[in-house]
Structure formats: structure tokens, C-alpha cells
Design an enzyme around this catalytic site. Structure first.
Site, PDB file in Angstrom:
ATOM      1  N   GLY A  19      16.529 -82.094  17.241  1.00 19.39           N
ATOM      2  CA  GLY A  19      14.985 -82.711  17.597  1.00 19.39           C
ATOM      3  C   GLY A  19      13.886 -81.828  16.566  1.00 19.39           C
ATOM      4  N   ARG A  20      12.926 -81.769  16.831  1.00 22.78           N
ATOM      5  CA  ARG A  20      11.765 -81.094  15.968  1.00 22.78           C
ATOM      6  C   ARG A  20      12.088 -79.759  15.955  1.00 22.78           C
ATOM      7  NH1 ARG A  20       8.323 -83.622  19.537  1.00 22.78           N
ATOM      8  NH2 ARG A  20       6.782 -85.074  18.751  1.00 22.78           N
ATOM      9  N   ILE A  21      12.534 -78.905  17.096  1.00 22.59           N
ATOM     10  CA  ILE A  21      12.701 -77.410  16.852  1.00 22.59           C
ATOM     11  C   ILE A  21      13.940 -76.985  16.286  1.00 22.59           C
ATOM     12  CG2 ILE A  21      12.779 -75.383  18.350  1.00 22.59           C
ATOM     13  CD1 ILE A  21      10.777 -76.543  20.375  1.00 22.59           C
TER      14      ILE A  21
ATOM     15  N   ARG B 277      22.145 -86.749  19.706  1.00 22.44           N
ATOM     16  CA  ARG B 277      22.794 -87.760  20.517  1.00 22.44           C
ATOM     17  C   ARG B 277      22.471 -89.121  19.682  1.00 22.44           C
ATOM     18  NH1 ARG B 277      20.022 -87.987  26.203  1.00 22.44           N
ATOM     19  NH2 ARG B 277      18.414 -87.884  24.544  1.00 22.44           N
TER      20      ARG B 277
ATOM     21  N   ARG C 146      16.233 -74.249  27.247  1.00 25.71           N
ATOM     22  CA  ARG C 146      16.268 -73.761  28.768  1.00 25.71           C
ATOM     23  C   ARG C 146      17.410 -73.084  29.005  1.00 25.71           C
ATOM     24  NH1 ARG C 146      11.637 -74.341  28.113  1.00 25.71           N
ATOM     25  NH2 ARG C 146      10.426 -75.816  29.066  1.00 25.71           N
TER      26      ARG C 146
ATOM     27  N   HIS D   6      11.105 -65.495  27.545  1.00 18.72           N
ATOM     28  CA  HIS D   6      10.906 -66.794  27.154  1.00 18.72           C
ATOM     29  C   HIS D   6       9.515 -66.777  26.552  1.00 18.72           C
ATOM     30  CE1 HIS D   6      10.593 -71.145  29.000  1.00 18.72           C
ATOM     31  NE2 HIS D   6      10.215 -71.023  28.048  1.00 18.72           N
ATOM     32  N   ILE D   7       9.634 -66.143  25.086  1.00 17.46           N
ATOM     33  CA  ILE D   7       8.385 -66.166  24.387  1.00 17.46           C
ATOM     34  C   ILE D   7       8.356 -67.014  23.253  1.00 17.46           C
ATOM     35  CG2 ILE D   7       7.770 -63.967  24.985  1.00 17.46           C
ATOM     36  CD1 ILE D   7       9.059 -62.889  22.358  1.00 17.46           C
ATOM     37  N   GLY D   8       9.144 -68.256  23.227  1.00 18.08           N
ATOM     38  CA  GLY D   8       9.373 -68.877  22.074  1.00 18.08           C
ATOM     39  C   GLY D   8       7.990 -69.718  21.494  1.00 18.08           C
TER      40      GLY D   8
ATOM     41  N   THR E  82      16.969 -71.060  22.797  1.00 14.13           N
ATOM     42  CA  THR E  82      15.704 -70.854  22.948  1.00 14.13           C
ATOM     43  C   THR E  82      15.064 -72.024  23.589  1.00 14.13           C
ATOM     44  OG1 THR E  82      15.481 -72.020  20.849  1.00 14.13           O
ATOM     45  CG2 THR E  82      15.065 -69.545  20.834  1.00 14.13           C
TER      46      THR E  82
ATOM     47  N   GLU F  81      14.597 -68.226  36.199  1.00 11.25           N
ATOM     48  CA  GLU F  81      13.433 -67.127  35.418  1.00 11.25           C
ATOM     49  C   GLU F  81      12.652 -66.815  36.524  1.00 11.25           C
ATOM     50  OE1 GLU F  81      11.781 -68.676  31.797  1.00 11.25           O
ATOM     51  OE2 GLU F  81      13.658 -69.154  30.997  1.00 11.25           O
TER      52      GLU F  81
END
Ligand code: DGY
Length: 315
Positions: A149-151, A172, A230, A277-279, A228, A259
Site C-alpha cells: 500500500g502507500r507506506i 493482495r 501493527r 510506536h513512533i512511525g 511498522t 501495547e
């Protein structure tokens, strides 16, 4: 209509503030149940779990949830849809920041940065050495992207154009066009076995992790795994097992199952870089995320379609 009441669950950068939870202490389930009948809209974030029990609060007033996060696995969107509660998210604005963190983790894991920094801080560094602390170069190595996807694309592009990596990926649905070279493989298995480094970019919140124990077990012993997305996008126990047994060389993680709990086994591993969790954690990006949530709230209360609808709905 009287002025809508909106609850923002956590502190935001100053430029975005609406009506806040000034303490920034996470709200409890009970707080959210109370908020459901007190506010017209909520602006929670990715760590606020809005499950069916909360969404089905009797005498509900909330009609819109503007999640501050691109991921929305914290919200039971199926129940929201059935109940006619609109939901939006904040895509796009955090793509680059999260891809940067994926690259940071790739570099940190392969160059053993955590172990090296720790050595220095603990005053165990005795000077330059030709043979100590050697990592692995990433130039010419293959990066496997699970979820293009985008990331995933932004991560792959950085790795291909900036670091000379070869990209293989599984997505997918077919990707029509990419502006860098990348080879599509027909399964996650194929990516896991082919790649020197695997970067995970698939959503969490599924019934079972998308990257399974079997996938992790099929990685090369010299390979690294970066996540990065989940914590539950992959089988965290299987990852810990693979790291403990030396079945893979190392990992870089920004996200965890349950978390903020991070298993002790991971904390003590020197070949693993752990971030909290600082993405998307830059001032620019968090401000843009807050602004996007506000845009969605404004659209909703103006009776317009949501710019970033997860569950579409109008006031
Ligand atoms: C998101 O927006 O889903 C991110 O995980 C927050 O950094």
C-alpha cells in the site's frame, strides 16, 4: 442544530486543539462509555479501543468517530456501520514519516545499532576496531515488502532508489504502476523465503496474524524482519521464538501486540531495535493528522461526505 460536542481523547499539537483530554492520560473504557452519550463525535486515536460494548452504549449520542490514525483496527467498524456511526481516518499524511521509520529500523537492525550504542553508553567501547560490531550491508540485498500500500510503496522506493536494494513484494490486489523497479511475487511465502529483509505493511485487527509462524519459520537464517504496521499483523510469539533460536538474524519493531506491553524476551535481545510506536511521530505529521481529523469532523457536521471515510455517513 446546537454546537456539536466533540471529545478528543488525547493531547494534540497546539495548532489542532479542539476540546481535549488535557492530561493526555489514556481514557478508560468507562470514560468512553460515558462519552458516547455525552458527545456528538469522538476523535480517538489508535490506542483507544472502541469495541461493540462501547459503540452499543444505550442512549448513544455519538454519530461520528474521527480516528486520529490511518489504522482503524482499534474501532469495531462493522458495528459502527450497523449502528449508523460514521468513521474516518487520517491516510496519506503519515506515509513518509512511517516509511522513514521502516528504513531507520532496517538500518538499525542490519548495522546492529542498538548493541553498538549500548556498548558506547556503558563505557565498554575501547576504540575503533576493524573486526568488531560488524553488521550487514543492505546495498544489493533484497527487501521483501508484505503489503504494497502507500507506506509499503514509500518504504520500497526509499530502499530501491536511495539504498540500491532489490525489491520483491506481495500485495493482495495487483499494483498497476510503480515508479521504481520491483518484482511482484504471488504469495507471502515467496516473499519471506526470497528476501534478506522483510518489512511488514499489512493491517492488524484480523482474526489471525497475516504474517504467520510458518512464514517466519521460512525466512533465511541471515534475514531481518521489520514491522511498522501493527503488532498483531505478524505472529509475535513466533517472531520471538525465531529470534531466540537464531532462526533469523534480527528484527526492528515499532509496534507490538498488547501495547504498551513489550515482552521481556524482546527487551533483552541485542539484535533487535525496539521503538515505542513512533512511525508517525513528528510534529508536522501529528499536526497534519489532527487537522485531517478536524476536516472530517467539519465535513460531517456540514452534512458533506467525509474526505476520509472508513464508514461513510452524513450528519
Ligand atoms: C497509524 O496512524 O495507524 C499509526 O500507527 C500511528 O502512528
Amino acid at each position: 442544530m446546537s454546537k456539536p460536542r466533540v471529545l478528543v481523547s488525547r493531547k494534540l499539537p497546539d495548532a489542532v486543539q479542539v476540546r481535549l483530554n488535557p492530561s493526555d492520560k489514556p481514557l478508560s473504557g468507562t470514560d468512553f462509555v460515558a462519552a458516547m452519550s455525552e458527545f456528538d463525535a469522538l476523535a480517538p486515536t489508535v490506542s483507544d479501543r472502541l469495541d461493540a460494548n462501547i459503540l452499543l452504549t444505550p442512549e448513544r449520542r455519538v454519530r461520528m468517530i474521527a480516528n486520529i490514525g490511518v489504522g482503524f483496527n482499534n474501532i469495531d467498524v462493522e458495528t459502527a456501520g450497523k449502528e449508523g456511526i460514521a468513521v474516518s481516518n487520517t491516510p496519506g499524511v503519515l506515509t513518509d514519516a512511517t516509511a522513514d521509520i521502516a528504513l531507520f529500523l532496517i538500518l538499525s537492525a542490519t548495522r546492529r545499532a542498538y548493541a553498538a550504542e549500548r556498548k558506547l553508553r556503558e563505557e565498554r567501547w575501547s576504540g575503533f576496531s576493524i573486526v568488531e560490531g560488524l553488521g550487514t550491508s543492505i546495498q544489493g540485498k533484497s527487501l521483501g515488502i508484505v503489503g504494497m500500500g502507500r507506506i509499503g510503496q514509500a518504504t520500497a522506493k526509499r530502499a530501491a532508489l536511495g539504498f540500491g536494494m532489490k525489491i520483491v513484494y506481495y500485495n493482495r490486489s495487483p499494483i498497476k504502476e510503480l515508479d521504481f523497479e520491483a518484482q511482484s511475487l504471488d504469495s507471502i511465502d515467496a516473499v519471506m523465503t526470497a528476501a534478506d529483509i522483510v518489512s511488514v505493511h499489512v493491517p492488524g485487527g484480523n482474526d489471525a496474524p497475516i504474517v504467520t509462524a510458518k512464514h517466519i519459520a521460512s525466512m533465511k537464517p541471515s534475514a531481518y524482519l521489520v514491522n511498522t504496521a501493527r503488532g498483531d499483523s505478524l505472529d509475535q510469539r513466533a517472531l520471538i521464538h525465531a529470534l531466540r533460536k537464531g532462526h533469523i538474524a534480527g528484527a526492528g519493531l515499532d509496534v507490538y501486540e498488547n501495547e504498551p506491553h513489550v515482552p521481556d524476551e524482546l527487551r533483552v535481545m541485542e539484535n533487535v531495535t525496539l521503538l515505542p510506536h513512533i512511525g508517525s511521530a513528528t510534529l508536522e505529521v501529528r499536526t497534519a493528522m489532527g487537522m485531517l481529523a478536524v476536516d472530517n469532523l467539519e465535513a460531517f457536521f456540514a452534512g458533506l461526505p467525509l474526505p476520509n471515510a472508513v464508514v461513510p455517513g452524513r450528519c
